[in-house]
Design a protein around this motif. Sequence first.
Motif, PDB file in Angstrom:
ATOM      1  N   VAL A  75      35.888  57.682  72.314  1.00 11.17           N
ATOM      2  CA  VAL A  75      36.679  57.320  73.490  1.00 11.17           C
ATOM      3  C   VAL A  75      36.243  55.957  73.997  1.00 11.17           C
ATOM      4  O   VAL A  75      35.052  55.707  74.204  1.00 11.17           O
ATOM      5  CB  VAL A  75      36.528  58.384  74.596  1.00 11.17           C
ATOM      6  N   LYS A  76      37.208  55.077  74.160  1.00 12.26           N
ATOM      7  CA  LYS A  76      36.900  53.728  74.617  1.00 12.26           C
ATOM      8  C   LYS A  76      36.788  53.677  76.141  1.00 12.26           C
ATOM      9  O   LYS A  76      37.354  54.513  76.847  1.00 12.26           O
ATOM     10  CB  LYS A  76      37.978  52.753  74.126  1.00 12.26           C
ATOM     11  N   ASP A  77      36.057  52.692  76.626  1.00 13.71           N
ATOM     12  CA  ASP A  77      35.853  52.549  78.056  1.00 13.71           C
ATOM     13  C   ASP A  77      37.173  52.191  78.740  1.00 13.71           C
ATOM     14  O   ASP A  77      38.052  51.549  78.159  1.00 13.71           O
ATOM     15  CB  ASP A  77      34.809  51.467  78.343  1.00 13.71           C
ATOM     16  N   GLY A  78      37.290  52.616  79.958  1.00 14.85           N
ATOM     17  CA  GLY A  78      38.494  52.361  80.728  1.00 14.85           C
ATOM     18  C   GLY A  78      38.405  53.114  82.043  1.00 14.85           C
ATOM     19  O   GLY A  78      37.408  53.771  82.325  1.00 14.85           O
ATOM     20  N   THR A  79      39.441  53.020  82.838  1.00 14.12           N
ATOM     21  CA  THR A  79      39.467  53.710  84.118  1.00 14.12           C
ATOM     22  C   THR A  79      40.814  54.393  84.303  1.00 14.12           C
ATOM     23  O   THR A  79      41.860  53.751  84.199  1.00 14.12           O
ATOM     24  CB  THR A  79      39.229  52.739  85.286  1.00 14.12           C
ATOM     25  N   HIS A  80      40.770  55.682  84.541  1.00 16.45           N
ATOM     26  CA  HIS A  80      41.997  56.427  84.822  1.00 16.45           C
ATOM     27  C   HIS A  80      42.129  56.575  86.343  1.00 16.45           C
ATOM     28  O   HIS A  80      41.137  56.815  87.029  1.00 16.45           O
ATOM     29  CB  HIS A  80      41.954  57.804  84.154  1.00 16.45           C
ATOM     30  N   PRO A  81      43.349  56.452  86.885  1.00 19.19           N
ATOM     31  CA  PRO A  81      43.510  56.483  88.341  1.00 19.19           C
ATOM     32  C   PRO A  81      43.042  57.778  88.998  1.00 19.19           C
ATOM     33  O   PRO A  81      42.645  57.767  90.171  1.00 19.19           O
ATOM     34  CB  PRO A  81      45.015  56.266  88.546  1.00 19.19           C
ATOM     35  N   LEU A  82      43.066  58.886  88.283  1.00 20.42           N
ATOM     36  CA  LEU A  82      42.646  60.158  88.856  1.00 20.42           C
ATOM     37  C   LEU A  82      41.234  60.575  88.442  1.00 20.42           C
ATOM     38  O   LEU A  82      40.512  61.202  89.204  1.00 20.42           O
ATOM     39  CB  LEU A  82      43.619  61.280  88.464  1.00 20.42           C
ATOM     40  N   LEU A  83      40.840  60.226  87.225  1.00 22.98           N
ATOM     41  CA  LEU A  83      39.580  60.717  86.672  1.00 22.98           C
ATOM     42  C   LEU A  83      38.529  59.641  86.450  1.00 22.98           C
ATOM     43  O   LEU A  83      37.408  59.946  86.035  1.00 22.98           O
ATOM     44  CB  LEU A  83      39.853  61.450  85.350  1.00 22.98           C
ATOM     45  N   GLY A  84      38.891  58.399  86.678  1.00 21.38           N
ATOM     46  CA  GLY A  84      37.914  57.338  86.487  1.00 21.38           C
ATOM     47  C   GLY A  84      37.570  57.137  85.025  1.00 21.38           C
ATOM     48  O   GLY A  84      38.450  57.138  84.160  1.00 21.38           O
ATOM     49  N   ARG A  85      36.280  57.013  84.720  1.00 21.18           N
ATOM     50  CA  ARG A  85      35.826  56.678  83.370  1.00 21.18           C
ATOM     51  C   ARG A  85      35.507  57.948  82.567  1.00 21.18           C
ATOM     52  O   ARG A  85      34.411  58.107  82.039  1.00 21.18           O
ATOM     53  CB  ARG A  85      34.611  55.764  83.426  1.00 21.18           C
ATOM     54  N   GLN A  86      36.479  58.837  82.464  1.00 17.14           N
ATOM     55  CA  GLN A  86      36.246  60.047  81.691  1.00 17.14           C
ATOM     56  C   GLN A  86      37.553  60.649  81.187  1.00 17.14           C
ATOM     57  O   GLN A  86      38.632  60.365  81.705  1.00 17.14           O
ATOM     58  CB  GLN A  86      35.486  61.084  82.523  1.00 17.14           C
ATOM     59  N   ARG A  87      37.404  61.475  80.180  1.00 15.53           N
ATOM     60  CA  ARG A  87      38.511  62.271  79.651  1.00 15.53           C
ATOM     61  C   ARG A  87      38.096  63.730  79.717  1.00 15.53           C
ATOM     62  O   ARG A  87      36.968  64.075  79.350  1.00 15.53           O
ATOM     63  CB  ARG A  87      38.814  61.886  78.192  1.00 15.53           C
ATOM     64  N   ILE A  88      38.990  64.572  80.203  1.00 16.68           N
ATOM     65  CA  ILE A  88      38.773  66.006  80.237  1.00 16.68           C
ATOM     66  C   ILE A  88      39.748  66.669  79.277  1.00 16.68           C
ATOM     67  O   ILE A  88      40.939  66.355  79.279  1.00 16.68           O
ATOM     68  CB  ILE A  88      38.964  66.590  81.659  1.00 16.68           C
ATOM     69  N   ASN A  89      39.234  67.572  78.451  1.00 14.32           N
ATOM     70  CA  ASN A  89      40.080  68.300  77.512  1.00 14.32           C
ATOM     71  C   ASN A  89      39.904  69.802  77.733  1.00 14.32           C
ATOM     72  O   ASN A  89      38.783  70.298  77.813  1.00 14.32           O
ATOM     73  CB  ASN A  89      39.712  67.932  76.089  1.00 14.32           C
ATOM     74  N   LEU A  90      41.018  70.500  77.874  1.00 17.75           N
ATOM     75  CA  LEU A  90      41.007  71.956  78.007  1.00 17.75           C
ATOM     76  C   LEU A  90      41.520  72.537  76.706  1.00 17.75           C
ATOM     77  O   LEU A  90      42.621  72.209  76.257  1.00 17.75           O
ATOM     78  CB  LEU A  90      41.932  72.400  79.152  1.00 17.75           C
ATOM     79  N   THR A  91      40.728  73.395  76.079  1.00 14.24           N
ATOM     80  CA  THR A  91      41.147  74.017  74.824  1.00 14.24           C
ATOM     81  C   THR A  91      41.178  75.532  74.999  1.00 14.24           C
ATOM     82  O   THR A  91      40.141  76.167  75.198  1.00 14.24           O
ATOM     83  CB  THR A  91      40.205  73.655  73.668  1.00 14.24           C
ATOM     84  N   PHE A  92      42.387  76.077  74.900  1.00 17.07           N
ATOM     85  CA  PHE A  92      42.595  77.504  75.126  1.00 17.07           C
ATOM     86  C   PHE A  92      42.605  78.257  73.813  1.00 17.07           C
ATOM     87  O   PHE A  92      43.256  77.839  72.848  1.00 17.07           O
ATOM     88  CB  PHE A  92      43.929  77.731  75.850  1.00 17.07           C
ATOM     89  N   ARG A  93      41.882  79.383  73.785  1.00 20.44           N
ATOM     90  CA  ARG A  93      41.796  80.200  72.569  1.00 20.44           C
ATOM     91  C   ARG A  93      41.896  81.684  72.936  1.00 20.44           C
ATOM     92  O   ARG A  93      41.545  82.088  74.040  1.00 20.44           O
ATOM     93  CB  ARG A  93      40.443  79.993  71.869  1.00 20.44           C
ATOM     94  N   ALA A  94      42.338  82.473  71.977  1.00 17.85           N
ATOM     95  CA  ALA A  94      42.204  83.929  72.031  1.00 17.85           C
ATOM     96  C   ALA A  94      40.961  84.240  71.200  1.00 17.85           C
ATOM     97  O   ALA A  94      41.026  84.307  69.978  1.00 17.85           O
ATOM     98  CB  ALA A  94      43.440  84.620  71.480  1.00 17.85           C
ATOM     99  N   ALA A  95      39.826  84.384  71.868  1.00 21.21           N
ATOM    100  CA  ALA A  95      38.533  84.401  71.181  1.00 21.21           C
ATOM    101  C   ALA A  95      38.040  85.795  70.852  1.00 21.21           C
ATOM    102  O   ALA A  95      37.385  85.992  69.826  1.00 21.21           O
ATOM    103  CB  ALA A  95      37.494  83.688  72.048  1.00 21.21           C
ATOM    104  N   LEU A  96      38.317  86.756  71.716  1.00 18.48           N
ATOM    105  CA  LEU A  96      37.715  88.082  71.561  1.00 18.48           C
ATOM    106  C   LEU A  96      38.661  89.083  70.894  1.00 18.48           C
ATOM    107  O   LEU A  96      39.881  88.907  70.941  1.00 18.48           O
ATOM    108  CB  LEU A  96      37.291  88.610  72.939  1.00 18.48           C
TER     109      LEU A  96
END
Length: 217
Positions: A196-217
Amino acid sequence: MDDLFDSIDMNGAPAREGIAEGAVLLHGKALPYETALLAAVDVIAAQAPFRRMVTPSGYVMSVAMTNCGRAGWVTDRTGYRYDRQDPDSGRPWPAMPPVFRVLAAEAALEAGYGGFAPDSCLINRYLPGARLSLHQDKDERDFSQPIVSVSLGLPAAFQFGGVKRKDAVKRYPLRHGDVVVWGGPSRLFHHGVLTVKDGTHPLLGRQRINLTFRAAL
């Protein structure tokens, strides 16, 4: 990666883009939920803070992680697995917020996978310089259920290959609000995220959030 993003006019991108048999990129699918999603992530992280986990080989991952739901994905010297308890606190993982379930089910249905009811959500935090090497999601018990992956914050280049690690890999730019769903014939395809390259997001700033949904059990 700059060329990858610069070459695509997202205003003209299709809302739904097939990337492989059984795999779909839904541009902007999560945008209507962004405020509720980010508020929920803050609540989860307050109960189960992000941490950089260690792989069985002793490598400290560059991506920080936490989980919510009935079980969370963890890695340490003993291996990869799902655990009903946060190993750092010994307490159950935070409950999965309703908005998470709604978005995951809607995205899965739009991709052709009806009835998806995830019991686990792995939340990854990428700061500039973080990456996730090619891997398969194969610690789940039921491979008939899809994976739903939501991107928030800084852009990233998603790698999507094949069942074999040596299979050809394609790259897809992911922006804030994009959702990738894969299952069926592509359920065990290798995938990853380039640095991930440096940058600024208006809501999250200098980060990326990823949500990964699974049927695990």
